[in-house]
Design an enzyme around this catalytic site. Structure first.
Site: not given
Length: 349
Positions: A81, A131
């Site tokens: 991610c 993130h």
């Protein structure tokens, strides 16, 4: 970098008499395009109907592929991610922007896509999973924390959480430290907010740049809304040939939930495209659908991502921009990686 520029796209399928100078002159006559960039988490490149997956129910994405560009050889620069997201935001490789693994913070001073479009006069917004704020102690301690304005990399509208995969009780923050919760399945609620944003900014004189980041189909696989889970409750799942027998049972179980998430997100994508049409901005909006990385899901006996296999690293990438590219679907096999995305979008804009 294999950067696709506006003139490259404009030239596709054109007659020999259309010179680049003429195309550039024509482009200057049109207002700058809006940008809607939609990306999922852990959606592998093989898992769509248009890519030939017999399990995937994706009629809206299939239609998008028939009407735009399907970049069939798009690879996540680092299939996990945070590194992907750092490269998406900056157009740099992970060892340059510094986010080489999950939960390493992206530098506040990094020049990102939100900063660039904002400086060009765009309204900017980000909805969903971020993130990139990072957890410096290495314990995921900031995944549920408020992200201050100076860490938002140029995005004005902000409805974001660093990271969660509790899709049915999903918190987020706006401009204050007051924790909010998405109603129901978060991807559907986030899509509704994106639709509201499009409707509002379609009426304004300046263009918009909106990023929508969904958490599914990342595991947990079994948490899609019931109506989508029912689609796969008793359905036979055709496994990829590289799933060994020892992994077949668990892969079948996980894939039922994975494809249920995908069906839900495909509906969301259809609603977004319909909103663009109803708002009158479909023709002059660049729309991208992609993912940050894939998911092994039993292939080679492996699970999750961060592996150099197609199921982990190959991602879907669809792009529509009717005013410049027309409405005829084309497949492009030019190799594309994550750092190519930002310069490509800027060239098109």
């Amino acid at each position: 970098m294999a950067t696709l520029r506006r003139r490259d796209f404009l030239g596709m399928g054109m007659g020999a008499g259309a010179s680049l100078l003429t195309l550039r002159a024509q482009a200057k006559l049109t207002p700058p395009p809006n940008l809607l960039f939609v990306f999922a988490d852990q959606w592998r490149g093989q898992a769509t109907g248009y890519a030939g997956d017999p399990n995937a129910f994706t009629p809206n994405l299939d239609q998008m592929a028939r009407a735009g560009l399907n970049l069939t050889n798009t690879v996540a620069v680092c299939p996990v991610c945070s590194p992907y997201r750092g490269s998406l935001m900056t157009g740099q490789y992970p060892l340059t922007h510094g986010v080489f693994i999950n939960d390493v913070p992206l530098a506040s001073e990094a020049n990102c896509v939100g900063d660039i479009y904002k400086q060009a006069g765009y309204a900017t917004g980000y909805i969903g999973k971020w993130h990139l704020n990072g957890s410096p102690k290495g314990r995921h301690e900031r995944r549920g924390a408020f992200i201050p304005r100076d860490r938002r990399q140029g995005f004005d509208l902000w409805q974001v959480l660093e990271c969660t995969h509790n899709y049915n009780r999903s918190p987020y923050f706006g401009d204050t430290p007051d924790k909010l919760v998405w109603e129901g399945y978060d991807a559907i609620a986030q899509t509704r907010e994106a639709q509201s944003y499009i409707k509002k900014h379609a009426k304004e004189s300046h263009p918009f740049c909106l990023f929508l980041s969904w958490g599914p189909p990342h595991n947990p696989y079994e948490t899609a809304p019931p109506k989508y889970r029912k689609l796969y409750a008793d359905r036979e799942i055709k496994l990829r040939p590289n799933v060994p027998e020892r992994s077949a049972k668990s892969a079948t179980r996980d894939l039922r939930g994975y494809y249920a998430h995908i069906a839900a997100l495909d509906d969301c994508m259809g609603q977004l495209l319909q909103t663009l049409r109803e708002a009158g901005v479909h023709e002059n909006t660049i729309v991208v659908f992609t993912s940050d990385h894939g998911d092994m899901l039993g292939s080679h006996g492996l699970t999750r991502k961060l592996l150099p296999w197609d199921e982990s690293a190959l991602v879907p990438f669809l792009l529509q921009y009717p005013q410049a590219l027309g409405g005829t679907g084309r497949s492009v096999d030019l190799p594309i990686s994550t750092p190519d995305i930002l310069p490509t979008l800027l060239g098109l804009s």
